[in-house]
Design a protein around this motif. Structure first.
Motif, mmCIF file in Angstrom:
data_model
loop_
_atom_site.group_PDB
_atom_site.id
_atom_site.type_symbol
_atom_site.label_atom_id
_atom_site.label_comp_id
_atom_site.label_asym_id
_atom_site.label_seq_id
_atom_site.Cartn_x
_atom_site.Cartn_y
_atom_site.Cartn_z
ATOM 1 N N ALA A 7 39.640 35.225 -34.397
ATOM 2 C CA ALA A 7 39.702 36.463 -35.162
ATOM 3 C C ALA A 7 38.762 36.426 -36.360
ATOM 4 O O ALA A 7 38.042 37.377 -36.642
ATOM 5 C CB ALA A 7 41.137 36.716 -35.614
ATOM 6 N N ALA A 8 38.760 35.283 -37.070
ATOM 7 C CA ALA A 8 37.950 35.206 -38.279
ATOM 8 C C ALA A 8 36.474 35.362 -37.981
ATOM 9 O O ALA A 8 35.717 35.914 -38.776
ATOM 10 C CB ALA A 8 38.216 33.883 -38.996
ATOM 11 N N VAL B 84 35.738 39.310 -37.458
ATOM 12 C CA VAL B 84 35.767 40.208 -38.608
ATOM 13 C C VAL B 84 34.545 39.943 -39.470
ATOM 14 O O VAL B 84 34.233 38.796 -39.809
ATOM 15 C CB VAL B 84 37.054 40.003 -39.433
ATOM 16 C CG1 VAL B 84 37.099 40.967 -40.609
ATOM 17 C CG2 VAL B 84 38.281 40.191 -38.552
ATOM 18 N N LEU C 147 38.118 44.584 -40.683
ATOM 19 C CA LEU C 147 39.398 44.947 -40.092
ATOM 20 C C LEU C 147 39.762 46.339 -40.599
ATOM 21 O O LEU C 147 39.760 46.592 -41.802
ATOM 22 C CB LEU C 147 40.468 43.934 -40.490
ATOM 23 C CG LEU C 147 41.871 44.164 -39.912
ATOM 24 C CD1 LEU C 147 41.863 44.087 -38.393
ATOM 25 C CD2 LEU C 147 42.860 43.153 -40.500
ATOM 26 N N LYS D 93 43.145 35.697 -45.545
ATOM 27 C CA LYS D 93 42.236 35.284 -44.480
ATOM 28 C C LYS D 93 40.772 35.345 -44.891
ATOM 29 O O LYS D 93 39.903 34.826 -44.193
ATOM 30 C CB LYS D 93 42.438 36.194 -43.256
ATOM 31 C CG LYS D 93 43.778 36.022 -42.567
ATOM 32 C CD LYS D 93 43.814 34.709 -41.800
ATOM 33 C CE LYS D 93 45.072 34.564 -40.984
ATOM 34 N NZ LYS D 93 45.081 33.316 -40.181
ATOM 35 N N TRP E 116 39.113 38.187 -45.071
ATOM 36 C CA TRP E 116 38.518 39.198 -44.201
ATOM 37 C C TRP E 116 38.194 40.466 -44.966
ATOM 38 O O TRP E 116 39.035 40.960 -45.741
ATOM 39 C CB TRP E 116 39.481 39.575 -43.074
ATOM 40 C CG TRP E 116 39.739 38.489 -42.078
ATOM 41 C CD1 TRP E 116 39.003 37.351 -41.872
ATOM 42 C CD2 TRP E 116 40.831 38.445 -41.153
ATOM 43 N NE1 TRP E 116 39.562 36.598 -40.873
ATOM 44 C CE2 TRP E 116 40.684 37.247 -40.398
ATOM 45 C CE3 TRP E 116 41.900 39.292 -40.879
ATOM 46 C CZ2 TRP E 116 41.588 36.880 -39.406
ATOM 47 C CZ3 TRP E 116 42.790 38.938 -39.878
ATOM 48 C CH2 TRP E 116 42.634 37.738 -39.144
ATOM 49 N N ASN F 119 38.207 44.437 -33.742
ATOM 50 C CA ASN F 119 38.837 43.173 -34.119
ATOM 51 C C ASN F 119 40.234 43.026 -33.499
ATOM 52 O O ASN F 119 41.227 42.927 -34.216
ATOM 53 C CB ASN F 119 38.945 43.086 -35.645
ATOM 54 C CG ASN F 119 37.600 43.219 -36.328
ATOM 55 O OD1 ASN F 119 36.742 42.356 -36.198
ATOM 56 N ND2 ASN F 119 37.421 44.313 -37.051
ATOM 57 N N ALA G 64 42.176 39.780 -34.661
ATOM 58 C CA ALA G 64 42.610 39.878 -36.052
ATOM 59 C C ALA G 64 43.733 40.904 -36.194
ATOM 60 O O ALA G 64 44.686 40.711 -36.964
ATOM 61 C CB ALA G 64 41.431 40.272 -36.941
ATOM 62 N N GLU H 266 46.934 39.290 -35.210
ATOM 63 C CA GLU H 266 47.428 38.390 -36.256
ATOM 64 C C GLU H 266 48.118 39.169 -37.378
ATOM 65 O O GLU H 266 49.190 38.794 -37.843
ATOM 66 C CB GLU H 266 46.280 37.566 -36.823
ATOM 67 C CG GLU H 266 45.834 36.417 -35.945
ATOM 68 C CD GLU H 266 44.921 35.464 -36.692
ATOM 69 O OE1 GLU H 266 45.235 35.151 -37.869
ATOM 70 O OE2 GLU H 266 43.894 35.050 -36.120
#
Length: 493
Positions: free
Chosen positions: A68-69, A72, A78, A105, A107, A373, A376, A379
């Motif tokens: 996910a990281a 983004v 996100l 995170k 993000w 995303n 993400a 999550e």
């Protein structure tokens, strides 16, 4: 919110930066501009600065696969939309949870709010346009019709997520399952049940010797509201409207069903509203709002009320009874309003044909197609299903947000509030009454009938003198059939 000295990624200047746009292309900025008042998108307020995310590693210390990281980015932050309800503290908690998670995170984030209740389908149309343009939000928290969104091709199946949550907290309620489960898959993750029903000033009804919770029908309730009304002292009993909006539509549908009138058959494919029972229900509603006999119980301007008006009137000690999604009580509790300890939850009433029918819908998390995303988004979504966050929601939004999963009904955040616990029978009712769709399943076509306000328009046309009850019912039937056919359903036999 405090930001560090690094320039935030989602300042208005950054968001306004041009993006390439073909004829069918819709940028995020244009999405937010176009929705404007229609979608009631709030300020592009929650801006999270870019911060380097910590590198993820495996148990052996090696770099993990991109997840996910890695997805983004400044180009694809996100992007989250969430409902903006009447309860500011609930809204703030949702927003803060989103922002805190993205900050944790590292993000970049774009987050905006959308109206909790809308008198039209603009929200659905704008999301669909964003999906078609290939640049859609990642997540949307809302009560919108999932079946309609799915038919428009805007949703990603989330069955695995729902099953994971069920494994943690027990079975989802019948109504919430009915509202989100389509042809073998979940297309929305039930977040919480959104309370619905009556809210009454117990002190006022007690003073008149009336146990409002013992009343079963709207006829009985109307008489009781007349009894407690005291317009000279600005206290009106009947705090409900039939104007366009969520609350007005709720009352119209309750009365229709209570009088034995239904929009659809059990298959959900045929419109059934053109019946003598529907005419009788409309006549009863029109009588309530136009007959001088009942004038003393009606607050000034009640026919022009919008969804927040009954909340404001109740919190201001102007009305003794209303139907509401629970924000009115939750807001009173949070603010220490003196009406809070005087307020009781009342199971919604019925009519001469059907007295008792219950089911509570609620708030869902939707993963949108063409979101950039998905990992993400998942999550973030799961952060809302930690006990810590869920218990905060139930505490902040007392008796407005109640559990969508069985085991949570035993949590002290629910059991310590009588008005929250009083909703358990309605929430867990296996029949899962689902409004205009009853007795059929939720379908895109009945969702479109509601967002077109055909139910409230039917009553309004008689109140304004534009139609007789019989004509209004026939016109509503004709409009609904047309909508059904546009969605590929037969509509009529």
């Amino acid at each position: 919110m405090r930001l560090n000295r690094t320039r935030p990624l989602c300042t208005r200047e950054a968001l306004a930066k041009e993006r390439t746009m073909a004829m069918s292309k819709l940028t995020r900025r244009h999405f937010l501009q176009m929705t404007g008042g229609l979608l009631s998108v709030g300020a592009l307020a929650a801006c999270v600065p870019a911060a380097p995310a910590p590198a993820e590693t495996t148990a052996g210390g090696e770099a993990a696969a991109p997840g996910a990281a890695a997805m983004v980015s400044e180009d694809h932050p996100l992007w989250v939309l969430h409902t903006n309800d009447f309860h500011p503290d609930y809204n703030d908690l949702i927003r803060k949870t989103i922002v805190d998670f993205a900050t944790e995170k590292g993000w970049p984030l774009e987050v905006a709010d959308t109206a909790g209740f809308l008198g039209g389908s603009a929200d659905i149309q704008k999301i669909a346009a964003a999906v078609q343009a290939g640049d859609a939000p990642d997540l949307w928290m809302h009560t919108v019709n999932v079946f309609q969104m799915r038919q428009l091709g805007t949703l990603v199946p989330v069955t695995d997520i729902v099953n994971e949550v069920i494994g943690m907290y027990g079975e989802v309620t019948a109504r919430m399952r009915n509202d989100t489960f389509v042809e073998g898959d979940f297309y929305g993750v039930p977040f919480h049940v959104r309370s619905d029903g009556g809210w009454a000033r117990k002190d006022i009804f007690d003073a008149a010797g009336i146990d409002v919770t013992a009343l079963k029908t709207y006829d009985e309730l109307r008489e009781a509201c007349m009894e407690v009304s005291d317009p000279d002292n600005e206290m009106w009993g009947w705090g409900m409207t039939v104007n366009r909006g969520g609350d007005g539509g709720y009352l119209v549908n309750r009365v229709l069903n209570g009088w034995g009138a239904y929009w659809v058959d059990e298959t959900g494919q045929y419109v059934e509203i053109n019946t003598p029972e529907a005419v009788a229900a409309v006549e009863w509603l029109v009588d309530t709002y136009t007959n001088p006999q009942w004038e003393r119980m009606l607050p000034p301007g009640v026919l022009s009320w919008t969804d927040p008006t009954n909340n404001e009137s109740y919190l201001g000690s102007k009305i003794a009874y209303t139907q509401n999604a629970g924000t009115v009580y939750a807001k009173a509790v949070v603010d220490g309003n003196p009406v809070a300890p005087l307020t009781i939850y009342d199971l919604p009433k019925g009519g001469p044909v059907l007295e008792s029918f219950n089911g509570l819908g609620g708030m869902n998390w939707l993963m949108i197609k063409e979101g950039k995303n998905p990992d993400a988004a998942r999550e973030l979504l799961m952060r809302f299903f930690t006990e810590e966050v869920l218990k905060q929601v139930y505490t902040v939004a007392k008796a407005y947000a109640v559990p969508a999963y069985e085991s949570m009904w035993e949590w002290p955040e629910i059991t310590d509030d009588a008005n929250a616990l009083a909703q358990k029978p309605a929430a867990l009712d296996p029949t899962g009454w689902n409004g205009a769709a009853y007795p059929g399943p939720r379908t895109p076509q009945i969702g479109a009938v509601e967002t077109a306000n055909i139910h409230t328009d039917m009553v309004a046309s008689v109140i304004t003198g534009d139609a007789t009850p019989e004509e209004a019912v026939q016109q509503a039937y004709d409009r609904a059939v047309q909508v059904f056919k546009e969605f590929g359903a037969p509509g009529e036999r």
